[in-house]
Design an enzyme around this catalytic site. Sequence first.
Site, PDB file in Angstrom:
ATOM      1  N   ASP A 209       0.883  -1.143  -0.113  1.00  0.00           N
ATOM      2  CA  ASP A 209       0.111  -0.040  -0.027  1.00  0.00           C
ATOM      3  C   ASP A 209       0.789   1.265   0.050  1.00  0.00           C
ATOM      4  O   ASP A 209       0.366   2.352  -0.036  1.00  0.00           O
ATOM      5  CB  ASP A 209      -1.079   0.054   1.043  1.00  0.00           C
ATOM      6  CG  ASP A 209      -0.413  -0.032   2.475  1.00  0.00           C
ATOM      7  OD1 ASP A 209       0.732  -0.174   2.657  1.00  0.00           O
ATOM      8  OD2 ASP A 209      -1.109   0.060   3.598  1.00  0.00           O
ATOM      9  N   SER A 210       2.291   1.102   0.183  1.00  0.00           N
ATOM     10  CA  SER A 210       3.140   2.220  -0.119  1.00  0.00           C
ATOM     11  C   SER A 210       2.861   2.761  -1.502  1.00  0.00           C
ATOM     12  O   SER A 210       3.438   3.988  -1.951  1.00  0.00           O
ATOM     13  CB  SER A 210       4.511   1.753  -0.115  1.00  0.00           C
ATOM     14  OG  SER A 210       4.806   0.590  -0.945  1.00  0.00           O
TER      15      SER A 210
ATOM     16  N   ASP B 134      -1.216  -6.086  -0.284  1.00  0.00           N
ATOM     17  CA  ASP B 134      -1.509  -5.538   1.047  1.00  0.00           C
ATOM     18  C   ASP B 134      -2.999  -5.207   1.185  1.00  0.00           C
ATOM     19  O   ASP B 134      -3.517  -4.506  -0.106  1.00  0.00           O
ATOM     20  CB  ASP B 134      -1.013  -4.216   1.283  1.00  0.00           C
ATOM     21  CG  ASP B 134       0.542  -4.110   1.928  1.00  0.00           C
ATOM     22  OD1 ASP B 134       0.562  -5.092   2.534  1.00  0.00           O
ATOM     23  OD2 ASP B 134       1.277  -3.264   1.856  1.00  0.00           O
TER      24      ASP B 134
ATOM     25  N   LYS C 256      -1.279  -9.282   2.776  1.00  0.00           N
ATOM     26  CA  LYS C 256      -0.625  -9.048   3.924  1.00  0.00           C
ATOM     27  C   LYS C 256      -1.517  -8.217   4.856  1.00  0.00           C
ATOM     28  O   LYS C 256      -2.186  -7.220   4.178  1.00  0.00           O
ATOM     29  CB  LYS C 256       0.832  -8.392   3.491  1.00  0.00           C
ATOM     30  CG  LYS C 256       1.514  -7.821   4.814  1.00  0.00           C
ATOM     31  CD  LYS C 256       2.809  -7.700   4.302  1.00  0.00           C
ATOM     32  CE  LYS C 256       3.253  -6.367   3.688  1.00  0.00           C
ATOM     33  NZ  LYS C 256       2.780  -4.988   4.590  1.00  0.00           N
TER      34      LYS C 256
ATOM     35  N   GLU D 252      -1.145  -5.880   8.407  1.00  0.00           N
ATOM     36  CA  GLU D 252      -0.418  -4.980   9.408  1.00  0.00           C
ATOM     37  C   GLU D 252      -1.073  -5.297  10.758  1.00  0.00           C
ATOM     38  O   GLU D 252      -2.138  -5.309  11.128  1.00  0.00           O
ATOM     39  CB  GLU D 252      -0.249  -3.716   9.184  1.00  0.00           C
ATOM     40  CG  GLU D 252       0.487  -3.252   7.867  1.00  0.00           C
ATOM     41  CD  GLU D 252       0.506  -1.691   8.079  1.00  0.00           C
ATOM     42  OE1 GLU D 252       0.452  -0.811   8.876  1.00  0.00           O
ATOM     43  OE2 GLU D 252       1.266  -1.386   6.769  1.00  0.00           O
TER      44      GLU D 252
ATOM     45  N   GLU E 252       9.601  -4.659  10.047  1.00  0.00           N
ATOM     46  CA  GLU E 252      10.125  -3.524   9.577  1.00  0.00           C
ATOM     47  C   GLU E 252      10.546  -2.463  10.871  1.00  0.00           C
ATOM     48  O   GLU E 252      10.013  -2.220  12.011  1.00  0.00           O
ATOM     49  CB  GLU E 252       8.793  -2.653   8.971  1.00  0.00           C
ATOM     50  CG  GLU E 252       9.165  -1.361   8.383  1.00  0.00           C
ATOM     51  CD  GLU E 252       8.192  -0.678   7.452  1.00  0.00           C
ATOM     52  OE1 GLU E 252       7.160  -1.321   7.152  1.00  0.00           O
ATOM     53  OE2 GLU E 252       8.340   0.350   6.991  1.00  0.00           O
TER      54      GLU E 252
HETATM   55  O1  KIV Z   1       3.552  -1.185   1.610  1.00  0.00           O
HETATM   56  C1  KIV Z   1       4.844  -1.784   1.637  1.00  0.00           C
HETATM   57  O2  KIV Z   1       5.533  -1.298   0.722  1.00  0.00           O
HETATM   58  C2  KIV Z   1       5.129  -2.288   2.751  1.00  0.00           C
HETATM   59  C3  KIV Z   1       6.668  -2.877   2.671  1.00  0.00           C
HETATM   60  C4  KIV Z   1       7.354  -1.746   3.332  1.00  0.00           C
HETATM   61  C5  KIV Z   1       6.886  -3.906   3.225  1.00  0.00           C
HETATM   62  O3  KIV Z   1       4.649  -3.030   3.295  1.00  0.00           O
END
Ligand code: KIV
Length: 293
Positions: free
Chosen positions: A49-50, A88, A118, A120, A187
Amino acid sequence: MSLHPMTRRLMAPDITAMKRVKPVISLTSYHAHTAAIADKYCDFLLVGDSLGMVMHGFETTVPVTLDMMIVHGRAVVRGAKRALVVIDMPFGTYEESPSVAFRNASRVMKETDCGAVKLEGGRRMAETTRYLVERGIPVMGHIGLTPQSINVIGGFKTQGRTHEEWIAIEEDARALAEAGAFAIVVEAVPAPLAARITDAIPVPTIGIGASSNCDGQILVMEDMLGLSPRVPKFVKKFGAIATAIEDAIKSYADDVRDRRFPAEEHSYGMKEEATGQLTVTPQATKKPKKLST
Ligand code: KIV
């Protein structure tokens, strides 16, 4: 009859099986062309989600929606043929309850054909992780710095620097592994804590800002390529793409301004010699042939 692809795509258990055998190599990816390149070298690609910050210019990952993740997820699945694609779950789509998480995660799996999601969060996500895994959705965990909680944490800060935080993060890792997570992103934690977690759990730890004491590594692709304007201390720049892009765009602008581009080789000619004055003949009104690229 079913069609079997020539190359089998890696699946979540393949990543788990790499623990103590070989390092897990991964990068984020948000679009098809870069996914196709990274696919040759990575075991899994994370549609992180970055992308909210990297692709859409948000300050944080909080505004990212499920639809955004699905659009980019589809592109990455189309681009990558071998790597496992993990997507994510964005903020607000899984925290409420295991059943809400299942509804949204199953939509991601169905609409993108990715191999895992994924989430969090540590202990607080253990019940949801178990619920999803028991219902056929492989889950990657994410502990330490969890950027979706930025508004509670108060910044992108290193985690696990005090004894109390250290214990809590180690418990997070154990709880997720017990709940069935196939790997866990760790992280921004100190190196000794990363070593401790990696030793304690039976699934691979994937470090980002967590030292070489992890079973694998991940970076945001644009950060390591040298495209992102600001990067955290833990990023090594393996390329200088921003400079390469700027050089190319400047050359293009110079060439257009000075009429060096397009040159003859970039232009189409006529089949017959031009007469000087364009007259519309019945032939000219025919449907044009497909242009060659
Ligand atoms: O969203 C992302 O890019 C991430 C990585 C930093 C692991 O979760």
